[in-house]
Design a protein around this motif. Sequence first.
Motif, PDB file in Angstrom:
ATOM      1  N   GLN A  41      37.909  35.283  38.889  1.00 48.38           N
ATOM      2  CA  GLN A  41      38.329  35.801  37.719  1.00 48.38           C
ATOM      3  C   GLN A  41      38.985  37.948  38.077  1.00 48.38           C
ATOM      4  OE1 GLN A  41      35.681  36.189  34.682  1.00 48.38           O
ATOM      5  NE2 GLN A  41      36.200  38.264  33.351  1.00 48.38           N
ATOM      6  N   SER A  42      37.852  38.310  39.081  1.00 49.75           N
ATOM      7  CA  SER A  42      37.971  39.622  39.595  1.00 49.75           C
ATOM      8  C   SER A  42      38.872  39.326  40.678  1.00 49.75           C
ATOM      9  CB  SER A  42      37.036  39.863  40.737  1.00 49.75           C
ATOM     10  OG  SER A  42      36.055  39.928  40.362  1.00 49.75           O
ATOM     11  N   LEU A  43      39.468  38.496  41.590  1.00 52.08           N
ATOM     12  CA  LEU A  43      40.934  38.571  41.576  1.00 52.08           C
ATOM     13  C   LEU A  43      42.316  38.186  41.251  1.00 52.08           C
ATOM     14  CD1 LEU A  43      39.697  36.332  44.900  1.00 52.08           C
ATOM     15  CD2 LEU A  43      40.994  38.494  45.054  1.00 52.08           C
ATOM     16  N   LYS A  44      42.330  37.657  39.542  1.00 49.86           N
ATOM     17  CA  LYS A  44      42.923  37.135  38.517  1.00 49.86           C
ATOM     18  C   LYS A  44      43.119  39.454  38.187  1.00 49.86           C
ATOM     19  CE  LYS A  44      42.902  32.995  37.784  1.00 49.86           C
ATOM     20  NZ  LYS A  44      42.543  32.204  36.174  1.00 49.86           N
ATOM     21  N   LYS A  45      41.720  39.991  37.782  1.00 47.96           N
ATOM     22  CA  LYS A  45      42.162  40.980  36.851  1.00 47.96           C
ATOM     23  C   LYS A  45      42.890  42.450  38.775  1.00 47.96           C
ATOM     24  CE  LYS A  45      38.677  44.389  35.399  1.00 47.96           C
ATOM     25  NZ  LYS A  45      37.395  44.734  35.337  1.00 47.96           N
ATOM     26  N   TYR A  46      42.305  41.751  39.727  1.00 46.98           N
ATOM     27  CA  TYR A  46      43.152  42.775  40.216  1.00 46.98           C
ATOM     28  C   TYR A  46      44.337  42.398  40.341  1.00 46.98           C
ATOM     29  CZ  TYR A  46      44.343  44.372  45.057  1.00 46.98           C
ATOM     30  OH  TYR A  46      45.185  45.398  45.981  1.00 46.98           O
ATOM     31  N   ALA A  47      44.632  41.135  40.660  1.00 44.18           N
ATOM     32  CA  ALA A  47      46.540  41.205  40.578  1.00 44.18           C
ATOM     33  C   ALA A  47      47.018  41.824  40.127  1.00 44.18           C
ATOM     34  CB  ALA A  47      46.616  39.062  40.799  1.00 44.18           C
ATOM     35  N   ARG A  48      46.618  41.754  38.788  1.00 42.59           N
ATOM     36  CA  ARG A  48      47.240  42.685  37.986  1.00 42.59           C
ATOM     37  C   ARG A  48      47.312  44.091  37.847  1.00 42.59           C
ATOM     38  NH1 ARG A  48      43.845  39.228  33.883  1.00 42.59           N
ATOM     39  NH2 ARG A  48      42.070  40.624  33.852  1.00 42.59           N
ATOM     40  N   THR A  49      47.502  44.857  38.662  1.00 41.10           N
ATOM     41  CA  THR A  49      47.095  46.162  38.734  1.00 41.10           C
ATOM     42  C   THR A  49      48.004  46.101  40.335  1.00 41.10           C
ATOM     43  OG1 THR A  49      45.059  45.822  40.685  1.00 41.10           O
ATOM     44  CG2 THR A  49      44.729  46.031  38.417  1.00 41.10           C
ATOM     45  N   ILE A  50      48.388  44.769  40.936  1.00 44.70           N
ATOM     46  CA  ILE A  50      49.524  44.895  42.147  1.00 44.70           C
ATOM     47  C   ILE A  50      50.368  44.173  42.126  1.00 44.70           C
ATOM     48  CG2 ILE A  50      47.880  45.294  43.762  1.00 44.70           C
ATOM     49  CD1 ILE A  50      48.189  42.472  44.932  1.00 44.70           C
ATOM     50  N   THR A  51      52.020  44.398  42.661  1.00 42.78           N
ATOM     51  CA  THR A  51      53.342  44.127  42.482  1.00 42.78           C
ATOM     52  C   THR A  51      53.629  43.315  43.681  1.00 42.78           C
ATOM     53  OG1 THR A  51      54.509  45.828  42.478  1.00 42.78           O
ATOM     54  CG2 THR A  51      53.970  45.731  40.452  1.00 42.78           C
ATOM     55  N   GLY A  52      54.654  42.930  43.388  1.00 44.79           N
ATOM     56  CA  GLY A  52      55.539  41.670  44.847  1.00 44.79           C
ATOM     57  C   GLY A  52      54.762  40.539  44.979  1.00 44.79           C
ATOM     58  N   ALA A  59      47.097  36.192  43.397  1.00 49.38           N
ATOM     59  CA  ALA A  59      46.140  35.159  41.925  1.00 49.38           C
ATOM     60  C   ALA A  59      47.043  33.317  42.597  1.00 49.38           C
ATOM     61  CB  ALA A  59      47.740  35.270  41.300  1.00 49.38           C
ATOM     62  N   ALA A  60      46.953  33.040  43.534  1.00 47.67           N
ATOM     63  CA  ALA A  60      47.685  31.945  44.044  1.00 47.67           C
ATOM     64  C   ALA A  60      46.300  31.517  44.435  1.00 47.67           C
ATOM     65  CB  ALA A  60      48.273  31.582  44.935  1.00 47.67           C
ATOM     66  N   PHE A  61      45.332  32.205  45.808  1.00 46.20           N
ATOM     67  CA  PHE A  61      43.761  32.364  45.865  1.00 46.20           C
ATOM     68  C   PHE A  61      42.602  32.326  44.215  1.00 46.20           C
ATOM     69  CE2 PHE A  61      40.048  33.796  47.920  1.00 46.20           C
ATOM     70  CZ  PHE A  61      40.466  33.460  49.697  1.00 46.20           C
ATOM     71  N   ALA A  62      43.271  32.759  43.971  1.00 42.24           N
ATOM     72  CA  ALA A  62      42.066  33.151  42.827  1.00 42.24           C
ATOM     73  C   ALA A  62      42.212  31.206  41.736  1.00 42.24           C
ATOM     74  CB  ALA A  62      42.117  34.159  41.157  1.00 42.24           C
ATOM     75  N   LYS A  63      43.451  31.158  42.019  1.00 37.74           N
ATOM     76  CA  LYS A  63      43.447  29.786  41.398  1.00 37.74           C
ATOM     77  C   LYS A  63      43.293  29.153  42.451  1.00 37.74           C
ATOM     78  CE  LYS A  63      46.979  26.730  39.414  1.00 37.74           C
ATOM     79  NZ  LYS A  63      48.766  26.458  39.074  1.00 37.74           N
ATOM     80  N   ALA A  64      42.848  29.160  43.037  1.00 39.12           N
ATOM     81  CA  ALA A  64      42.502  27.445  44.348  1.00 39.12           C
ATOM     82  C   ALA A  64      40.720  27.374  44.090  1.00 39.12           C
ATOM     83  CB  ALA A  64      42.877  28.295  45.768  1.00 39.12           C
ATOM     84  N   LEU A  65      40.364  28.749  44.525  1.00 40.09           N
ATOM     85  CA  LEU A  65      38.979  29.191  43.603  1.00 40.09           C
ATOM     86  C   LEU A  65      38.579  28.421  42.441  1.00 40.09           C
ATOM     87  CD1 LEU A  65      37.578  32.621  44.967  1.00 40.09           C
ATOM     88  CD2 LEU A  65      37.779  30.891  45.839  1.00 40.09           C
ATOM     89  N   GLU A  66      39.266  28.200  41.588  1.00 42.19           N
ATOM     90  CA  GLU A  66      39.232  28.170  40.108  1.00 42.19           C
ATOM     91  C   GLU A  66      39.392  25.303  41.122  1.00 42.19           C
ATOM     92  OE1 GLU A  66      41.966  28.812  37.567  1.00 42.19           O
ATOM     93  OE2 GLU A  66      40.034  30.417  37.039  1.00 42.19           O
ATOM     94  N   VAL A  67      39.613  25.593  41.991  1.00 42.55           N
ATOM     95  CA  VAL A  67      39.529  24.498  42.439  1.00 42.55           C
ATOM     96  C   VAL A  67      37.790  23.277  41.984  1.00 42.55           C
ATOM     97  CG1 VAL A  67      40.060  22.557  44.144  1.00 42.55           C
ATOM     98  CG2 VAL A  67      41.445  23.938  43.106  1.00 42.55           C
TER      99      VAL A  67
END
Length: 186
Positions: A41-52, A59-67
Amino acid sequence: SEQFIEESHRSIPDALCIVTRGLMSRQGVAGGGAIERAVAQSLKKYARTITGKQQHIVAAFAKALEVVPRQLCENAGFDPTNVLQQLRQKHALEDLSGKWFGVDLDTEGSTDTMVANVWEPAINKINSYTAATEAACVILSIDETVRNPQSEQQGGQGKGSVGHISSAMGGRGMAGMMGGRGGRGL
């Protein structure tokens, strides 16, 4: 059975090592997938603050943690959809009262794993995240090394490209290589 005994011989030393490391480090985190859900959740929130590319990587790292919580549910024979939805709701609370909620294997739901005494040594999580990140970096660096710049030229017909391989097979792909029979031996 023999396989069960062999697995027990491997599992018991692993469990004892985890307990020893936990006692030595004296720092723990919530188990049951709670820490993975919170970090994701923290990584997804952080991902919305950066670009590229960095945004996609985070975001992919955050998704992997949800596994992790999903796999806990599946291993227990639960429907992960319902449990993961409960976890998302708890972790989304503004007052952060749900930050330690993880998979409850007793009720097929979610519970505050700190209160339920389901903990994991923090050092194990740090090591797991470090190893996973290093493995991903190695895979990405191998991808960069293996990439053939000639095959990426305009038209894609450089040496080593698919067109070159096809002509080596007789110009008709798999059918040319198999003597006109195609890939199934027909």
